[in-house]
Design a protein around this motif. Structure first.
Motif, PDB file in Angstrom:
ATOM      1  N   VAL A  97       0.838  -1.203   0.000  1.00 54.69           N
ATOM      2  CA  VAL A  97       0.000   0.000   0.000  1.00 54.69           C
ATOM      3  C   VAL A  97       0.872   1.252   0.000  1.00 54.69           C
ATOM      4  N   LEU A  98       1.908   1.268   0.827  1.00 52.16           N
ATOM      5  CA  LEU A  98       2.734   2.459   0.973  1.00 52.16           C
ATOM      6  C   LEU A  98       3.561   2.778  -0.269  1.00 52.16           C
ATOM      7  N   ARG A  99       3.892   1.754  -1.047  1.00 55.99           N
ATOM      8  CA  ARG A  99       4.726   2.027  -2.226  1.00 55.99           C
ATOM      9  C   ARG A  99       3.912   2.157  -3.510  1.00 55.99           C
ATOM     10  N   LEU A 104      -2.523   3.578  -6.622  1.00 54.76           N
ATOM     11  CA  LEU A 104      -3.710   2.839  -6.183  1.00 54.76           C
ATOM     12  C   LEU A 104      -4.206   3.299  -4.817  1.00 54.76           C
ATOM     13  N   PHE A 105      -3.282   3.713  -3.964  1.00 53.44           N
ATOM     14  CA  PHE A 105      -3.624   4.079  -2.590  1.00 53.44           C
ATOM     15  C   PHE A 105      -3.028   5.458  -2.324  1.00 53.44           C
ATOM     16  N   SER A 106      -3.878   6.459  -2.414  1.00 54.44           N
ATOM     17  CA  SER A 106      -3.437   7.851  -2.454  1.00 54.44           C
ATOM     18  C   SER A 106      -3.349   8.478  -1.065  1.00 54.44           C
ATOM     19  N   SER A 107      -2.316   9.297  -0.886  1.00 53.80           N
ATOM     20  CA  SER A 107      -2.227  10.151   0.305  1.00 53.80           C
ATOM     21  C   SER A 107      -3.033  11.427   0.122  1.00 53.80           C
ATOM     22  N   THR A 126      -7.822   4.743  -5.022  1.00 51.21           N
ATOM     23  CA  THR A 126      -8.101   5.613  -6.165  1.00 51.21           C
ATOM     24  C   THR A 126      -9.096   4.988  -7.141  1.00 51.21           C
ATOM     25  N   ARG A 127      -9.251   3.676  -7.084  1.00 46.19           N
ATOM     26  CA  ARG A 127     -10.203   2.957  -7.958  1.00 46.19           C
ATOM     27  C   ARG A 127     -10.529   1.622  -7.304  1.00 46.19           C
ATOM     28  N   ASP A 128     -11.493   0.928  -7.870  1.00 48.24           N
ATOM     29  CA  ASP A 128     -11.782  -0.414  -7.389  1.00 48.24           C
ATOM     30  C   ASP A 128     -10.543  -1.277  -7.581  1.00 48.24           C
ATOM     31  N   VAL A 129     -10.164  -1.970  -6.527  1.00 46.42           N
ATOM     32  CA  VAL A 129      -8.923  -2.735  -6.570  1.00 46.42           C
ATOM     33  C   VAL A 129      -9.044  -3.919  -5.631  1.00 46.42           C
ATOM     34  N   GLU A 130      -8.254  -4.942  -5.863  1.00 47.63           N
ATOM     35  CA  GLU A 130      -8.195  -6.066  -4.942  1.00 47.63           C
ATOM     36  C   GLU A 130      -6.916  -5.963  -4.130  1.00 47.63           C
ATOM     37  N   ARG A 146     -13.228  -0.787  -2.702  1.00 45.03           N
ATOM     38  CA  ARG A 146     -13.876   0.111  -3.648  1.00 45.03           C
ATOM     39  C   ARG A 146     -13.161   1.453  -3.738  1.00 45.03           C
ATOM     40  N   ALA A 147     -13.281   2.087  -4.886  1.00 40.69           N
ATOM     41  CA  ALA A 147     -12.736   3.440  -5.046  1.00 40.69           C
ATOM     42  C   ALA A 147     -13.313   4.343  -3.963  1.00 40.69           C
ATOM     43  N   GLY A 148     -12.426   5.110  -3.303  1.00 38.84           N
ATOM     44  CA  GLY A 148     -12.864   6.013  -2.254  1.00 38.84           C
ATOM     45  C   GLY A 148     -12.834   5.422  -0.859  1.00 38.84           C
ATOM     46  N   ASP A 149     -12.652   4.100  -0.751  1.00 38.69           N
ATOM     47  CA  ASP A 149     -12.550   3.494   0.580  1.00 38.69           C
ATOM     48  C   ASP A 149     -11.282   3.956   1.287  1.00 38.69           C
ATOM     49  N   LYS A 150     -11.374   4.155   2.577  1.00 39.43           N
ATOM     50  CA  LYS A 150     -10.188   4.429   3.377  1.00 39.43           C
ATOM     51  C   LYS A 150      -9.441   3.116   3.620  1.00 39.43           C
ATOM     52  N   VAL A 151      -8.119   3.174   3.479  1.00 36.95           N
ATOM     53  CA  VAL A 151      -7.252   2.017   3.684  1.00 36.95           C
ATOM     54  C   VAL A 151      -6.191   2.456   4.695  1.00 36.95           C
ATOM     55  N   VAL A 152      -6.184   1.857   5.878  1.00 34.20           N
ATOM     56  CA  VAL A 152      -5.307   2.281   6.964  1.00 34.20           C
ATOM     57  C   VAL A 152      -4.273   1.197   7.235  1.00 34.20           C
TER      58      VAL A 152
END
Length: 437
Positions: free
Chosen positions: A64-66, A70-73, A327-331, A338-344
């Motif tokens: 996620v961090l790299r 796909l996973f935006s700050s 940033t988009r639907d992703v696995e 889903r796009a827009g979901d928070k990922v912590v």
């Protein structure tokens, strides 16, 4: 053992961390499934949030961090809690921490000069001298609270980098407390700076300090908002009018930053810049003193100090988690996001991943390799990591010269109430006074 939603939600609740980091719960969750949906119930006056995906395994955290594509700050900033308004989000997005490449890369280049090997060499003597002075000052006393002692070193170092006069450095402590400790009643309204000891610049800034901590609608004011930090930003702009030559503020002033970019860059240095050492040193030393065999080993083999610092950072990560937004639907790890979901991503969990760290709950100062993620990973790897290591090493070496150093008897240290920062509010220790180094 089952996982009802309320039990999973414990990893979100700030009060959970007032007792300890829930490592056992992290392990149970991590070894059962790679991702967990966590609800955001109301906390005090703070309203409920929409929930988020908790990422607990080391490999998935690094992925996620790299992968900012796909996973935006930037989409939702990097705190679990959403900014209160579109204006707050727009302001947060001007901060380097809350940007994705290429904007993030542009801002990082502007301030990177403060952390080059040459710059660190120039800071080393000052850091070593201050660490020696701090320990020499308390040595005759035979006891001390290591939390304020440890906080002094990064605050002075950052004041030097920013060009903040010594008399005003306590303002950095108050600003940091208000932002980082906003979930803790002991820190949320920090006022430790003595106005009479401040420069004219510092006293003028106090006039801009907000008097209200709640908005007209009754909700708490976002502690990271421009309104909540009006005094800090007033000080930053006044300092920039005549910054000390060579200071990072001078560099920021001359770099063509927008007003908001300048303010959030000052925020990043003044607040985030001191929390790593302020949290990691007391927490790491608390861990070391709780493992007498490792303490004795380090005293016998001081060449292990660098390795000990890394294990302290792994075992006591200063930052518990950081947020991204899909940033988009992703696995992710086989789970649809889903796009827009928070990922912590939970650094605290990743640092205890049994697939990466043998016997992960064991504190072992000889551990190698030690691929912890306490400084992050990818494009947002901590710019000040080497400076933090320099300060941690300098202060640890000096503290270990205190003969018979041990935790003072009494109740356990009080922990910061925060689901973001892994901090102690006190750490009483004692040693044999009257004994030279």
């Amino acid at each position: 053992m089952g996982f009802d939603q309320a039990r999973v939600n414990r990893i979100f609740l700030p009060g959970t961390y007032a007792g300890d980091v829930p490592y056992d719960l992290f392990r149970e969750l991590r070894t059962t499934a790679p991702l967990w949906w966590v609800e955001e119930p109301p906390v005090g006056d703070w309203p409920a949030g929409p929930g988020y995906w908790a990422v607990l395994r080391h490999a998935d955290v690094k992925h996620v961090l790299r992968t900012p594509g796909l996973f935006s700050s930037q989409l939702g900033a990097t705190q679990i809690r959403d900014p209160d308004s579109a204006a707050d989000l727009d302001f947060a997005r001007t901060m380097m921490l809350n940007q994705d490449p290429p904007d993030h890369s542009r801002l990082r280049r502007i301030v990177a000069a403060a952390f080059t090997p040459r710059a660190l060499r120039e800071l080393t003597a000052a850091v070593e001298e201050r660490a020696a002075h701090l320990v020499a000052e308390v040595r005759p006393l035979g006891e001390a609270d290591l939390v304020p002692l440890a906080a002094d070193l990064p605050v002075r170092t950052l004041a030097r980098i920013l060009g903040v006069p010594d008399q005003d450095r306590q303002l950095l402590v108050d600003w940091s407390n208000r932002v980082i400790g906003y979930q803790d009643s002991d820190h949320a309204d920090s006022r430790t700076a003595d106005p009479s000891a401040l420069t004219d610049l510092g006293r003028a800034a106090l006039a801009h300090r907000p008097t209200a901590r709640t908005a007209p609608d009754g909700r708490p004011v976002n502690p990271r908002s421009r309104a909540a930090l009006a005094d800090m930003f007033a000080y930053a702009h006044a300092l920039a009018e005549q910054p000390p030559p060579g200071s990072i503020v001078a560099r920021m002033r001359d770099a063509g930053l927008s007003t908001a970019e300048f303010e959030t860059m000052f925020f990043l240095f003044a607040v985030a810049g001191n929390e790593t050492v302020r949290n990691a040193l007391p927490g790491g030393l608390h861990t070391l003193l709780g493992h007498p065999d490792q303490h004795r080993l380090l005293l016998a083999r001081p060449e292990l100090t660098a390795s000990a610092v890394e294990e302290m950072l792994r075992h006591w990560p200063p930052v518990l988690e950081f947020r991204r937004t899909a940033t988009r639907d992703v696995e992710l790890a086989g789970t649809p996001v889903r796009a827009g979901d928070k990922v912590v991503v939970y650094h605290a969990s990743a640092n205890r991943d049994e697939t990466v760290f043998p016997d992960p709950d064991r504190f072992d100062i000889t551990r190698s390799p030690n691929d912890h993620v306490s400084f992050g990973h990818g494009p947002h790897f901590c710019l000040g990591a080497q400076l933090a290591r320099l300060q941690l090493t300098a202060l640890l070496r000096r503290l270990l010269t205190l003969p018979g150093l041990e935790a003072a008897p009494g109740p356990p240290p009080k922990r910061l109430v925060s689901n973001f920062q892994n901090g102690l509010k006190d750490l009483p220790v004692r040693w044999r006074s009257g004994v030279g180094p």
